[in-house]
Design a protein around this motif. Structure first.
Motif, PDB file in Angstrom:
ATOM      1  N   MET A  53      29.304   9.655 -25.738  1.00 19.11           N
ATOM      2  CA  MET A  53      28.926   8.918 -27.176  1.00 19.11           C
ATOM      3  C   MET A  53      30.054   9.524 -28.017  1.00 19.11           C
ATOM      4  SD  MET A  53      25.586   9.600 -29.542  1.00 19.11           S
ATOM      5  CE  MET A  53      24.472   9.242 -28.122  1.00 19.11           C
ATOM      6  N   ASN A  54      30.543   8.432 -28.649  1.00 21.15           N
ATOM      7  CA  ASN A  54      31.661   8.833 -29.718  1.00 21.15           C
ATOM      8  C   ASN A  54      31.180   9.310 -31.057  1.00 21.15           C
ATOM      9  OD1 ASN A  54      31.249   6.457 -31.453  1.00 21.15           O
ATOM     10  ND2 ASN A  54      32.474   5.294 -30.030  1.00 21.15           N
ATOM     11  N   PHE A  55      31.992   9.717 -31.797  1.00 20.38           N
ATOM     12  CA  PHE A  55      31.744  10.416 -32.900  1.00 20.38           C
ATOM     13  C   PHE A  55      30.933   9.318 -34.220  1.00 20.38           C
ATOM     14  CE2 PHE A  55      32.828  11.028 -37.629  1.00 20.38           C
ATOM     15  CZ  PHE A  55      31.972  12.227 -37.745  1.00 20.38           C
ATOM     16  N   GLN A  56      31.633   8.128 -34.156  1.00 23.21           N
ATOM     17  CA  GLN A  56      30.974   7.255 -34.860  1.00 23.21           C
ATOM     18  C   GLN A  56      29.591   6.879 -34.709  1.00 23.21           C
ATOM     19  OE1 GLN A  56      32.256   6.314 -37.818  1.00 23.21           O
ATOM     20  NE2 GLN A  56      34.086   7.133 -37.483  1.00 23.21           N
ATOM     21  N   ILE A  57      29.034   6.783 -33.508  1.00 20.45           N
ATOM     22  CA  ILE A  57      27.679   6.605 -32.967  1.00 20.45           C
ATOM     23  C   ILE A  57      26.758   7.803 -33.423  1.00 20.45           C
ATOM     24  CG2 ILE A  57      26.211   6.105 -31.112  1.00 20.45           C
ATOM     25  CD1 ILE A  57      28.514   4.578 -29.820  1.00 20.45           C
ATOM     26  N   ARG A  58      27.334   8.912 -33.086  1.00 19.44           N
ATOM     27  CA  ARG A  58      26.574  10.147 -33.408  1.00 19.44           C
ATOM     28  C   ARG A  58      26.423  10.325 -34.914  1.00 19.44           C
ATOM     29  NH1 ARG A  58      30.593  12.639 -30.164  1.00 19.44           N
ATOM     30  NH2 ARG A  58      31.389  14.012 -31.787  1.00 19.44           N
ATOM     31  N   LYS A  59      27.551   9.992 -35.680  1.00 18.16           N
ATOM     32  CA  LYS A  59      27.503  10.040 -37.184  1.00 18.16           C
ATOM     33  C   LYS A  59      26.251   9.142 -37.461  1.00 18.16           C
ATOM     34  CE  LYS A  59      29.723   8.205 -41.358  1.00 18.16           C
ATOM     35  NZ  LYS A  59      31.376   7.483 -41.679  1.00 18.16           N
ATOM     36  N   GLN A  60      26.178   7.975 -37.215  1.00 19.44           N
ATOM     37  CA  GLN A  60      25.084   7.051 -37.578  1.00 19.44           C
ATOM     38  C   GLN A  60      23.738   7.592 -37.370  1.00 19.44           C
ATOM     39  OE1 GLN A  60      25.473   4.609 -39.639  1.00 19.44           O
ATOM     40  NE2 GLN A  60      27.634   5.078 -39.795  1.00 19.44           N
ATOM     41  N   ILE A  61      23.488   8.436 -36.210  1.00 24.90           N
ATOM     42  CA  ILE A  61      22.303   8.918 -35.877  1.00 24.90           C
ATOM     43  C   ILE A  61      21.869   9.983 -36.453  1.00 24.90           C
ATOM     44  CG2 ILE A  61      21.076   9.967 -33.625  1.00 24.90           C
ATOM     45  CD1 ILE A  61      22.725   8.241 -31.745  1.00 24.90           C
ATOM     46  N   ILE A  62      22.914  11.056 -36.777  1.00 26.98           N
ATOM     47  CA  ILE A  62      22.792  12.026 -37.585  1.00 26.98           C
ATOM     48  C   ILE A  62      22.264  11.714 -39.000  1.00 26.98           C
ATOM     49  CG2 ILE A  62      23.807  14.275 -38.543  1.00 26.98           C
ATOM     50  CD1 ILE A  62      25.617  14.207 -36.271  1.00 26.98           C
ATOM     51  N   LEU A  63      23.095  10.824 -39.654  1.00 26.82           N
ATOM     52  CA  LEU A  63      22.727  10.508 -41.084  1.00 26.82           C
ATOM     53  C   LEU A  63      21.485   9.686 -40.977  1.00 26.82           C
ATOM     54  CD1 LEU A  63      26.276   9.271 -42.195  1.00 26.82           C
ATOM     55  CD2 LEU A  63      25.086  11.207 -42.802  1.00 26.82           C
ATOM     56  N   SER A  64      20.996   9.035 -40.156  1.00 28.75           N
ATOM     57  CA  SER A  64      19.768   8.293 -40.164  1.00 28.75           C
ATOM     58  C   SER A  64      18.651   9.230 -40.107  1.00 28.75           C
ATOM     59  CB  SER A  64      19.815   7.377 -38.949  1.00 28.75           C
ATOM     60  OG  SER A  64      20.497   6.129 -38.935  1.00 28.75           O
TER      61      SER A  64
ATOM     62  N   LEU B 166      21.010  13.737 -29.179  1.00 32.37           N
ATOM     63  CA  LEU B 166      22.432  13.153 -29.043  1.00 32.37           C
ATOM     64  C   LEU B 166      22.911  13.397 -27.588  1.00 32.37           C
ATOM     65  CD1 LEU B 166      24.169  14.127 -32.310  1.00 32.37           C
ATOM     66  CD2 LEU B 166      23.498  11.845 -31.588  1.00 32.37           C
ATOM     67  N   GLN B 167      22.175  14.422 -26.881  1.00 25.51           N
ATOM     68  CA  GLN B 167      22.655  14.527 -25.366  1.00 25.51           C
ATOM     69  C   GLN B 167      24.085  15.196 -25.586  1.00 25.51           C
ATOM     70  OE1 GLN B 167      21.903  11.104 -23.063  1.00 25.51           O
ATOM     71  NE2 GLN B 167      19.605  11.893 -22.551  1.00 25.51           N
TER      72      GLN B 167
ATOM     73  N   VAL C 149      27.726  19.459 -32.188  1.00 26.88           N
ATOM     74  CA  VAL C 149      26.909  18.840 -33.274  1.00 26.88           C
ATOM     75  C   VAL C 149      27.133  19.600 -34.646  1.00 26.88           C
ATOM     76  CG1 VAL C 149      24.415  18.962 -34.345  1.00 26.88           C
ATOM     77  CG2 VAL C 149      24.802  18.315 -31.988  1.00 26.88           C
ATOM     78  N   ARG C 150      27.332  20.830 -34.502  1.00 30.17           N
ATOM     79  CA  ARG C 150      28.121  21.709 -35.362  1.00 30.17           C
ATOM     80  C   ARG C 150      29.232  21.048 -36.029  1.00 30.17           C
ATOM     81  NH1 ARG C 150      24.957  26.546 -36.072  1.00 30.17           N
ATOM     82  NH2 ARG C 150      23.962  27.149 -34.359  1.00 30.17           N
ATOM     83  N   ARG C 151      30.076  21.059 -35.386  1.00 35.51           N
ATOM     84  CA  ARG C 151      31.477  20.264 -35.669  1.00 35.51           C
ATOM     85  C   ARG C 151      31.193  18.739 -36.536  1.00 35.51           C
ATOM     86  NH1 ARG C 151      34.641  21.125 -30.120  1.00 35.51           N
ATOM     87  NH2 ARG C 151      35.027  23.540 -30.431  1.00 35.51           N
ATOM     88  N   ASP C 152      30.466  18.119 -35.893  1.00 37.36           N
ATOM     89  CA  ASP C 152      30.023  16.767 -36.509  1.00 37.36           C
ATOM     90  C   ASP C 152      29.313  17.098 -37.853  1.00 37.36           C
ATOM     91  OD1 ASP C 152      30.882  15.466 -34.325  1.00 37.36           O
ATOM     92  OD2 ASP C 152      28.862  14.951 -33.635  1.00 37.36           O
ATOM     93  N   LEU C 153      28.432  18.161 -37.895  1.00 34.11           N
ATOM     94  CA  LEU C 153      27.852  18.175 -39.281  1.00 34.11           C
ATOM     95  C   LEU C 153      29.040  18.746 -40.309  1.00 34.11           C
ATOM     96  CD1 LEU C 153      24.415  20.135 -38.180  1.00 34.11           C
ATOM     97  CD2 LEU C 153      24.754  17.620 -38.958  1.00 34.11           C
ATOM     98  N   ALA C 154      29.824  19.611 -39.918  1.00 35.82           N
ATOM     99  CA  ALA C 154      30.883  19.939 -40.662  1.00 35.82           C
ATOM    100  C   ALA C 154      31.800  18.942 -41.319  1.00 35.82           C
ATOM    101  CB  ALA C 154      31.761  21.059 -39.771  1.00 35.82           C
ATOM    102  N   VAL C 155      32.139  17.897 -40.509  1.00 36.08           N
ATOM    103  CA  VAL C 155      32.863  16.993 -40.953  1.00 36.08           C
ATOM    104  C   VAL C 155      32.004  16.000 -41.928  1.00 36.08           C
ATOM    105  CG1 VAL C 155      33.840  14.625 -40.353  1.00 36.08           C
ATOM    106  CG2 VAL C 155      34.203  16.695 -38.568  1.00 36.08           C
TER     107      VAL C 155
END
Length: 250
Positions: free
Chosen positions: A1-12, A29-30, A36-42
């Motif tokens: 799963m790429n960042f853009q998909i993870r981003k949408q799931i996290i923000l939702s 997100l499996q 996850v921590r890196r995604d949240l930081a971004v």
């Protein structure tokens, strides 16, 4: 799963639930908690959410600029870099003090596996290290709900009963001319108490606080031994701090 998909799931998830935890997001997100921590930081750097000690909250729930959640979200990438450098100074068997700052808090993710003792006045530090290999000792005293920290005379008395190998502290401002400064006396008093019980004092300070002077000047530069900052710090400033006797990590 790429960042853009993870981003949408996290923000939702943040929008729907108001707050999310790293562990829950990793399962959803499996992927790993580190990812996850890196995604949240971004996302925090982009202002899309606010980082907290165990995950994130939606922006509308963190309106107060002095809350821990907001402070943790500011300059997150630099703070995490500083926290990782600081964590590398700790070895098995150490007894350390970690204060209530948002940068010092980020050390927790890097030291959970160590057999060490941590003395702290920070509730987020306690929560993050609970159930880890770390033995935690929390100072008793008056609770500051906004800072999620313990302050006051009893907290200072508590700290002075201990000896620690290393103290990891933060400040609101540092300058060659005026030394260390804070936005208030409560946090400054804890910093002074922690420094008095430590063999080595590390100051964790991102470059935005260098050569800044705040409301309450409380100690000279000589209170600390090592300054840990980020790679954006001006080299001429760091050189001046070295000449003043500080060790520098960046």
């Amino acid at each position: 799963m790429n960042f853009q998909i993870r981003k949408q799931i996290i923000l939702s998830a943040v929008e729907l639930e108001g707050s999310v935890e790293v562990k829950e997001l990793a399962e959803k997100l499996q992927t790993s908690e580190i990812t996850v921590r890196r995604d949240l930081a971004v996302l925090a750097e982009k202002g899309l959410l606010f980082r907290t000690h165990g995950g994130a909250v939606k922006v509308s729930l963190a309106k107060d600029p002095v809350t821990f959640a907001n402070k943790a979200a500011t300059n997150y990438a630099s703070k995490e870099h500083i926290a990782q450098l600081a964590s590398q100074q700790i070895v098995e068997g150490d007894t350390v003090f970690i204060d209530c700052g948002s940068t010092t808090f980020l050390m927790c993710q890097f030291i959970r596996h160590l057999s060490i003792k941590v003395v702290t006045n920070s509730l987020p530090v306690v929560n993050e290290l609970m159930g880890s290999s770390v033995q935690v000792n929390i100072a008793g005293g008056e609770l500051d709900a906004k800072r999620q920290a313990i302050h006051g005379v009893m907290a200072i008395e508590h700290l002075k009963r201990y000896k620690v190998d290393k103290a990891f502290i933060g400040v609101d401002g540092i300058s060659l001319k005026y030394g260390l400064s804070a936005n208030g006396e409560k946090e400054a008093s804890i910093t002074l108490a922690a420094a008095s019980i430590a063999k080595h004092v590390y100051l964790l300070c991102d470059s935005s606080k260098l050569e800044k002077e705040k409301y309450f000047r409380f100690a000279p530069l000589s209170l600390i031994h090592t300054l840990i900052t980020d790679q954006q710090a001006p080299q001429e400033v760091l050189q001046a701090y070295k000449q003043a006797g500080l060790q520098i990590l960046s």
